[in-house]
Design a protein around this motif. Structure first.
Motif, mmCIF file in Angstrom:
data_model
loop_
_atom_site.group_PDB
_atom_site.id
_atom_site.type_symbol
_atom_site.label_atom_id
_atom_site.label_comp_id
_atom_site.label_asym_id
_atom_site.label_seq_id
_atom_site.Cartn_x
_atom_site.Cartn_y
_atom_site.Cartn_z
ATOM 1 N N MET A 250 0.809 -0.793 0.513
ATOM 2 C CA MET A 250 -0.125 0.056 -0.211
ATOM 3 C C MET A 250 0.724 0.994 -0.356
ATOM 4 S SD MET A 250 -3.002 -1.169 -0.103
ATOM 5 C CE MET A 250 -2.700 -2.713 -1.213
ATOM 6 N N ASP A 251 1.983 1.107 0.561
ATOM 7 C CA ASP A 251 3.076 2.210 1.186
ATOM 8 C C ASP A 251 3.639 3.010 -0.840
ATOM 9 O OD1 ASP A 251 2.455 2.454 3.244
ATOM 10 O OD2 ASP A 251 4.733 0.843 3.421
ATOM 11 N N ASP A 252 3.189 2.443 -2.056
ATOM 12 C CA ASP A 252 3.563 2.082 -3.116
ATOM 13 C C ASP A 252 2.427 2.963 -3.680
ATOM 14 O OD1 ASP A 252 6.109 1.084 -2.026
ATOM 15 O OD2 ASP A 252 5.797 -0.771 -3.523
ATOM 16 N N LEU A 253 1.535 2.131 -3.465
ATOM 17 C CA LEU A 253 0.593 3.334 -3.845
ATOM 18 C C LEU A 253 0.047 4.728 -3.565
ATOM 19 C CD1 LEU A 253 -2.139 0.135 -3.176
ATOM 20 C CD2 LEU A 253 -0.265 0.804 -5.915
ATOM 21 N N ARG A 254 -0.475 5.905 -4.471
ATOM 22 C CA ARG A 254 0.004 6.752 -4.402
ATOM 23 C C ARG A 254 -1.733 7.459 -5.483
ATOM 24 N NH1 ARG A 254 2.357 6.049 -1.826
ATOM 25 N NH2 ARG A 254 5.055 7.102 -1.685
ATOM 26 N N LEU A 278 -13.887 7.670 -5.627
ATOM 27 C CA LEU A 278 -13.446 6.718 -4.018
ATOM 28 C C LEU A 278 -12.124 5.614 -5.165
ATOM 29 C CD1 LEU A 278 -15.622 6.372 -1.929
ATOM 30 C CD2 LEU A 278 -14.481 8.066 -1.970
ATOM 31 N N GLY A 279 -12.352 5.019 -6.263
ATOM 32 C CA GLY A 279 -11.238 4.417 -6.916
ATOM 33 C C GLY A 279 -10.415 5.175 -7.302
ATOM 34 N N GLY A 280 -9.344 5.485 -6.880
ATOM 35 C CA GLY A 280 -8.557 6.480 -7.180
ATOM 36 C C GLY A 280 -6.980 5.361 -7.237
ATOM 37 N N ILE A 281 -6.842 4.548 -7.212
ATOM 38 C CA ILE A 281 -5.941 3.555 -7.913
ATOM 39 C C ILE A 281 -5.689 3.198 -9.212
ATOM 40 C CG2 ILE A 281 -4.457 1.340 -7.414
ATOM 41 C CD1 ILE A 281 -4.763 3.159 -4.849
ATOM 42 N N THR A 335 -5.379 0.638 5.717
ATOM 43 C CA THR A 335 -6.721 -0.012 5.069
ATOM 44 C C THR A 335 -7.089 0.779 3.772
ATOM 45 O OG1 THR A 335 -6.897 -0.704 7.043
ATOM 46 C CG2 THR A 335 -8.777 -0.810 6.005
ATOM 47 N N ALA A 336 -7.494 1.431 4.027
ATOM 48 C CA ALA A 336 -8.178 3.044 2.800
ATOM 49 C C ALA A 336 -8.240 1.614 0.950
ATOM 50 C CB ALA A 336 -8.180 4.487 3.422
ATOM 51 N N ARG A 337 -6.603 2.209 0.994
ATOM 52 C CA ARG A 337 -5.881 2.077 -0.212
ATOM 53 C C ARG A 337 -6.134 0.420 -0.594
ATOM 54 N NH1 ARG A 337 -0.403 5.189 0.211
ATOM 55 N NH2 ARG A 337 -1.330 7.432 1.206
ATOM 56 N N ALA A 338 -6.166 -0.218 0.839
ATOM 57 C CA ALA A 338 -6.809 -1.445 -0.010
ATOM 58 C C ALA A 338 -8.119 -1.886 -0.716
ATOM 59 C CB ALA A 338 -6.684 -2.567 1.441
ATOM 60 N N PHE A 339 -8.751 -1.141 0.386
ATOM 61 C CA PHE A 339 -10.320 -0.992 0.110
ATOM 62 C C PHE A 339 -10.282 -0.003 -1.295
ATOM 63 C CE2 PHE A 339 -13.744 2.433 -0.794
ATOM 64 C CZ PHE A 339 -15.335 1.425 -0.755
ATOM 65 N N MET A 340 -9.318 0.482 -2.071
ATOM 66 C CA MET A 340 -9.574 1.300 -3.416
ATOM 67 C C MET A 340 -9.380 0.600 -4.139
ATOM 68 S SD MET A 340 -8.632 4.854 -2.235
ATOM 69 C CE MET A 340 -8.747 5.588 -0.814
ATOM 70 N N LEU A 341 -8.258 -0.334 -3.703
ATOM 71 C CA LEU A 341 -7.939 -1.098 -5.570
ATOM 72 C C LEU A 341 -8.625 -2.374 -4.986
ATOM 73 C CD1 LEU A 341 -5.676 -2.565 -6.747
ATOM 74 C CD2 LEU A 341 -4.550 -3.597 -4.517
ATOM 75 N N LEU A 342 -9.279 -3.220 -3.971
ATOM 76 C CA LEU A 342 -9.985 -4.302 -3.736
ATOM 77 C C LEU A 342 -11.667 -3.742 -4.326
ATOM 78 C CD1 LEU A 342 -8.968 -6.487 -1.056
ATOM 79 C CD2 LEU A 342 -8.276 -6.548 -3.167
ATOM 80 N N GLY A 343 -11.707 -2.774 -4.260
ATOM 81 C CA GLY A 343 -13.042 -2.628 -4.520
ATOM 82 C C GLY A 343 -13.182 -1.826 -6.528
ATOM 83 N N ARG A 344 -11.964 -1.741 -6.906
ATOM 84 C CA ARG A 344 -12.084 -1.379 -8.093
ATOM 85 C C ARG A 344 -11.815 -3.137 -9.013
ATOM 86 N NH1 ARG A 344 -8.414 2.294 -11.210
ATOM 87 N NH2 ARG A 344 -9.644 1.429 -13.207
ATOM 88 N N VAL A 345 -11.146 -3.681 -8.266
ATOM 89 C CA VAL A 345 -11.383 -5.448 -9.002
ATOM 90 C C VAL A 345 -12.656 -5.929 -8.744
ATOM 91 C CG1 VAL A 345 -10.506 -7.623 -8.527
ATOM 92 C CG2 VAL A 345 -8.351 -5.091 -8.291
#
Length: 350
Positions: A250-254, A278-281, A335-345
């Motif tokens: 998650m630290d590598d995602l912006r 919200l899907g900003g990944i 945790t929120a970044r994981a939600f954005m990533l998995l929400g898009r998937v």
């Protein structure tokens, strides 16, 4: 009677005295060497040998000279003079070549000294400017981050208690506890842990920075003691561990920042295009790897759905007591970044 001389007057320089030459150091012209060098000495020696040979051997008998007349005399003179001229031409050419080599070496040394001085000056200027430049860059980065936060969030103006006091998620009683009559609650309340505050809740969702983050571990243990957030923390740990197995951190995602009002619309149950922001990944490799594992790994798929379900429930309760600024801080957690990533998937934002 003659007066004694003043020592200070003796030190006054004579204005008629010849001024001393300015010392130019490396850039001064080379000193003129001796007028007669080894080249001239060799030329003189060769010339003497040649003249001696001519006098000793001669150029013919007197009968031949009488027969040839003036032409023979002219040729004899030329035979003596031309070799001498060639000897001295060669000597002058050698001396000129030597002077040119010395001049070239002096010019090369001057160029090297100028280049070294220029490089040293540039390095000195860069070292002098570096602290100020770094400070200005740090100020620009901080100002940009502050501007992004202000543009993406609209802080609530309602009067609220500090984040360290307000509960992030209201305590949830089990069905057995809720069915108990009121007098029995006197014994149950002693074991009930106070709800975790908003500030600790956000820190817990971001997890400790490293093994030396004592405050982060304290907050995480505090969150695990709260029944309202313990399940979300466990589910988040599971998906973050599974994602790290594929090299997704998650630290590598912006992610792109979203407005707090979009998060509130998500908390109120809206899905699909209205909350697509919200899907900003946008990291393509992370999305492809996560989507591929969703299709092939049933354990990963179950863990993702379990995490998204608990994130939805917990965030719905968190949004009720959180300000816009606190929602923005939560959106920047791991945790929120994981939600954005998995929400898009999983197509939550489609």
């Amino acid at each position: 009677m003659s007066s004694s001389s003043d020592p200070t007057q003796e030190r006054i320089p004579d204005p008629r005295a010849t001024p001393t030459a300015l010392d130019l150091g490396l850039y001064a012209r080379a000193d003129v060497g001796p007028r007669i060098t080894g080249v001239e000495m060799v030329a003189i020696g060769v010339s003497v040998v040649w003249i001696g040979a001519v006098v000793f051997f001669g150029f013919g008998t007197s009968e031949e000279e009488d027969a040839g007349g003036g032409l023979s005399t002219l040729l004899s003179i030329l035979a003596v003079i031309l070799p001498l001229a060639l000897i001295w031409v060669a000597a002058m050419a050698a001396r000129t070549a030597r002077a040119l080599r010395q001049e070239a070496a002096r010019l090369q040394a001057s160029i090297d000294a100028m280049r070294a001085a220029y490089v040293e000056q540039q390095q000195r200027q860069s070292m002098e400017m570096k602290p100020d430049l770094v400070q200005k860059l740090d100020d620009l980065v901080a100002a940009q981050q502050a501007a992004d936060t202000k543009l993406a969030t609209f802080t609530s103006l309602r009067a609220v208690e500090p984040a360290e006091v307000r509960a992030a998620v209201p305590p949830v009683l089990s069905e057995a506890d809720a069915a108990q009559p009121q007098p029995a609650l006197a014994f149950v309340q002693e074991a009930v842990v106070e709800p975790i505050s908003v500030a600790d809740f956000i820190k817990a969702l971001n997890f400790p920075e490293n093994e030396h983050d004592k405050e982060g571990f304290r907050t995480l243990r505090r969150a695990l003691e709260d029944r309202s957030t313990e399940r979300l923390i466990r589910a988040s740990q599971d998906v973050l561990t599974l994602l790290s197995q594929d090299g997704i951190y998650m630290d590598d995602l912006r992610p792109d920042r979203s407005k707090s009002e979009v998060w509130r619309r998500f908390a109120k149950g809206e899905r699909g295009r209205p909350i697509a922001a919200l899907g900003g990944i946008h990291d393509r490799s992370s999305l492809v790897l996560a989507a591929g594992r969703m299709r092939k790994d049933p354990v990963f798929r179950d863990a993702v759905h379990h995490f998204l379900r608990h994130f939805d429930r917990t965030f719905m309760e968190f949004e009720k007591n959180a300000s816009d600024e606190e929602i923005a801080h939560l959106a920047d957690t791991r945790t929120a970044r994981a939600f954005m990533l998995l929400g898009r998937v999983t197509g939550t934002f489609d």
